[in-house]
Write a protein that holds these residues in place. Structure first.
Motif, short mmCIF file in Angstrom:
data_model
loop_
_atom_site.label_atom_id
_atom_site.label_comp_id
_atom_site.label_asym_id
_atom_site.label_seq_id
_atom_site.Cartn_x
_atom_site.Cartn_y
_atom_site.Cartn_z
N THR A 60 -3.27 15.40 -10.07
CA THR A 60 -3.30 14.76 -8.91
C THR A 60 -4.76 14.23 -8.60
OG1 THR A 60 -2.02 16.66 -8.11
CG2 THR A 60 -3.20 15.46 -6.31
N SER A 61 -5.77 14.87 -9.23
CA SER A 61 -7.08 14.05 -8.93
C SER A 61 -7.19 12.70 -9.59
CB SER A 61 -8.29 15.08 -9.49
OG SER A 61 -8.41 16.34 -8.87
N TYR A 62 -6.64 12.52 -10.57
CA TYR A 62 -6.54 11.26 -11.30
C TYR A 62 -5.73 10.29 -10.57
CZ TYR A 62 -4.91 7.49 -14.21
OH TYR A 62 -4.45 6.10 -14.99
N ASN A 63 -4.46 10.92 -9.95
CA ASN A 63 -3.67 9.72 -8.75
C ASN A 63 -4.48 9.42 -7.74
OD1 ASN A 63 -1.62 10.28 -10.82
ND2 ASN A 63 -0.71 12.15 -9.54
N GLU A 64 -5.30 10.39 -7.08
CA GLU A 64 -6.10 9.99 -5.85
C GLU A 64 -7.22 9.08 -6.17
OE1 GLU A 64 -6.92 13.63 -4.23
OE2 GLU A 64 -4.87 13.98 -3.27
N TYR A 65 -7.80 9.33 -7.43
CA TYR A 65 -8.99 8.69 -7.95
C TYR A 65 -8.51 7.10 -8.17
CZ TYR A 65 -12.44 6.73 -11.24
OH TYR A 65 -13.81 5.98 -11.67
N MET A 66 -7.64 7.06 -8.95
CA MET A 66 -6.84 5.54 -9.11
C MET A 66 -6.32 4.86 -7.77
SD MET A 66 -7.31 4.71 -12.26
CE MET A 66 -6.46 3.33 -12.27
N ILE A 67 -5.85 5.65 -6.81
CA ILE A 67 -5.53 4.99 -5.57
C ILE A 67 -6.63 4.51 -4.82
CG2 ILE A 67 -4.64 5.62 -3.24
CD1 ILE A 67 -2.53 7.55 -4.58
N GLY A 68 -7.79 5.38 -4.96
CA GLY A 68 -9.15 4.84 -4.31
C GLY A 68 -9.55 3.37 -5.00
N LEU A 69 -9.55 3.51 -6.47
CA LEU A 69 -9.99 2.46 -6.88
C LEU A 69 -9.18 1.05 -6.66
CD1 LEU A 69 -10.86 3.64 -10.51
CD2 LEU A 69 -12.40 2.91 -8.68
N VAL A 70 -7.88 1.40 -6.71
CA VAL A 70 -7.05 0.01 -6.23
C VAL A 70 -7.16 -0.26 -5.00
CG1 VAL A 70 -4.64 -0.56 -5.79
CG2 VAL A 70 -5.25 0.87 -8.08
N THR A 71 -7.08 0.42 -4.03
CA THR A 71 -7.74 0.24 -2.62
C THR A 71 -8.87 -0.51 -2.42
OG1 THR A 71 -6.45 2.24 -2.02
CG2 THR A 71 -7.95 1.07 -0.30
N MET A 109 0.99 -1.26 0.26
CA MET A 109 -0.16 -0.09 0.01
C MET A 109 0.88 1.11 0.03
SD MET A 109 -3.01 -0.53 -0.54
CE MET A 109 -3.49 1.20 -0.27
N ILE A 110 2.10 1.12 0.58
CA ILE A 110 3.01 2.27 0.63
C ILE A 110 3.51 2.43 -0.92
CG2 ILE A 110 5.24 3.33 1.50
CD1 ILE A 110 4.70 1.80 3.93
N PHE A 111 3.77 1.42 -1.50
CA PHE A 111 4.10 1.71 -3.09
C PHE A 111 2.90 2.19 -3.87
CE2 PHE A 111 3.57 -0.41 -6.94
CZ PHE A 111 4.43 -0.16 -7.84
N VAL A 112 1.78 1.86 -3.56
CA VAL A 112 0.50 2.32 -4.26
C VAL A 112 0.43 3.66 -3.93
CG1 VAL A 112 -1.89 1.93 -4.41
CG2 VAL A 112 -0.61 0.07 -4.52
N THR A 113 0.43 4.13 -2.86
CA THR A 113 0.11 5.58 -2.45
C THR A 113 1.36 6.67 -2.89
OG1 THR A 113 0.76 5.18 -0.11
CG2 THR A 113 -1.49 4.91 -0.57
N SER A 114 2.70 5.98 -2.90
CA SER A 114 3.79 6.99 -3.19
C SER A 114 4.08 6.90 -4.42
CB SER A 114 4.61 6.57 -2.05
OG SER A 114 5.29 5.27 -2.64
#
Length: 470
Positions: A42-53, A29-34
């Motif tokens: 930035t919005s796309y990055n956060e959106y994709m992190i949310g989907l993967v999570t 998860m640290i790899f995924v978020t960082s």
């Protein structure tokens, strides 16, 4: 082969296994978020992190319903190598390969084709999780196959836990040095994607090597008490689990405890990167945890003999609660942070062993109560709970990292606002404190299977099982 060498081989297997577990449960998860999503949007990055999570959470929760059938299948496995070793070896290799791929952007799909990335990611994660689960169930289900005596099981489990503590904490020591050594950009101490892939590849090799040593160096023993007249069918799987009340209560208490424990463990590196602002200090925590963890596990047989498992559980929880308070007030003081985090880690292997031994003893409890023996099926509950707790805490970590501004490779400790820092501390410290107290009350009120009670059950089985099972 001597009993000592067999125990050492078993410990090598658990060493590699817990190294791998830490990679999945904490550092992925640290790899995924960082480092996984680093576009300019930035919005796309956060959106994709949310989907993967979310995908991880859904897969791991859904897979919980498969684990009992994995355990049941292992119970039915009959090879010249025994029930367990084929699953340990195959699970290690396949899980290692797939996890290494997951520690990448899968050929650039994470940026160029988000939908295709999520599809491929889900498939690979399912394969990794299923084979890891098979290995997890098999490796810890071997304990009741080695002895029926609670004391002997404690010694065997102590060797196993020494290996697993060393493996799990070695990750803490080497993760940042490996990641940074192979990274082209340190990114404020979080490394880059190349460094994280190297870490995953090395971890997979360590886990596979441990499984091979276990396969060569251990041998399960045949016993009349391990023979069933009939196998448990797939349709009976959940019925067997639900009717074993002591198994269910220890599992419930362990789940609540695990949520609290994992939240702090999974947030530790975030704390060092984004609160202390010095990820290099994290390796010192790993060294501390290895030393105190090995000492705690080595003392487990003596401690249970002096205090009993129940008292050891309560004393351990008390130490962890004190540690949370110290950790919370540590702020940016490195020494208090290391003291709080280290003290919190100290009793964790002891509680793991108390829970593992109690669940192991429920094999005979269920055998006497239900009339058939289910080793892997019963023992699959402990890793099942670990995975459920890990899935929930991974989701919390992922969403919290986005919420408090700790996602992306441009974030530093200086960029975290006081409000976000407070929100982070509430999630990391206040919630676990409450969860540990709840788990203690459940354990005290409902878990009644002591060492003495188990000894009585084994005597009764020795008297009746051979006759009843003919």
């Amino acid at each position: 082969m001597s009993k000592f060498l067999s125990r050492v081989a078993y410990a090598c297997g658990t060493f590699g296994h817990d190294f791998f577990y830490a990679m999945i449960g904490t550092y992925f998860m640290i790899f995924v978020t960082s480092n996984l999503f680093n576009t300019e949007n930035t919005s796309y990055n956060e959106y994709m992190i949310g989907l993967v999570t979310t995908v991880i959470l859904v897969i791991r929760v859904a897979e919980l319903f498969i684990d009992p059938f994995i355990g049941n299948t292992i119970d039915k496995t009959k090879t010249r190598w025994g029930k367990f070793k084929p699953w340990v070896l195959s699970g290690a290799v396949i899980a290692a390969v797939t996890l290494a791929i997951l520690f990448t952007d899968i050929g650039g799909l994470a940026e160029t084709s988000p939908v295709m990335y999520l599809v491929v990611f889900a498939i690979l994660y399912i394969i990794m999780d299923v084979f890891y689960s098979a290995k997890d169930v098999a490796i810890w289900s071997m304990i009741p196959a080695l002895s029926f005596d609670s004391r002997e099981r404690e010694i065997t489990a102590t060797y196993a836990r020494i290996g697993s503590v060393f493996g799990g904490q070695l990750v803490t020591i080497i993760v940042i040095p490996i990641v940074l050594a192979f990274s082209k950009n340190s990114n404020g101490g979080a490394g880059d994607a190349t460094g994280w892939f190297a870490f995953a590849a090395i971890g997979g090799l360590i886990a596979t090597a441990g499984a091979i040593i276990l396969g060569i160096g251990t041998k399960e023993h045949a016993s009349a008490l391990r023979e069933n007249k009939t196998d448990t069918s797939f349709s009976q799987v959940f019925s067997v689990l639900m009717k074993n009340d002591q198994l269910l209560w220890i599992a419930f208490a362990y789940l609540i405890f695990g949520l609290g424990q994992n939240l702090i463990n999974n947030f530790n590196l975030y704390y060092f990167i984004y609160v202390l602002g010095d990820s290099s200090q994290f390796s010192f925590l790993g060294v501390i945890n290895v030393i105190i963890g090995l000492m705690a596990v080595a003392l487990f047989p003596s401690l249970t003999k002096k205090f009993s498992r129940r008292k050891l559980f309560f004393y351990s929880i008390a130490i962890m609660l004190i540690a949370i308070v110290i950790y919370y007030f540590a702020g940016q003081n490195v020494y208090l942070t290391l003291l709080g985090a280290g003290l919190f880690a100290l009793p964790q292997p002891l509680i793991f062993l108390v829970v593992l031994m109690t669940i192991t003893d429920t094999v005979e409890y269920g055998q006497l109560k239900l009339g058939h023996r289910d080793e892997a099926l019963v023992l699959c509950v402990r890793p099942l709970i670990d995975k459920l707790g890990g899935a929930i805490t991974s989701a919390i970590v992922g969403f919290t990292a986005v919420w408090v501004g700790m996602s992306g490779n441009k974030v530093t400790a200086a960029s975290i606002t006081p409000e976000n820092l407070l929100n982070f501390q509430l999630i990391m410290f206040a919630i676990p404190f409450v969860l540990l107290i709840i788990a203690t009350f459940i354990y005290k009120a409902k878990v009644k299977l002591t060492e003495e009670k188990h000894a009585e059950i084994v005597k009764e089985l020795e008297r009746t099982w051979g006759k009843d099972n003919k």
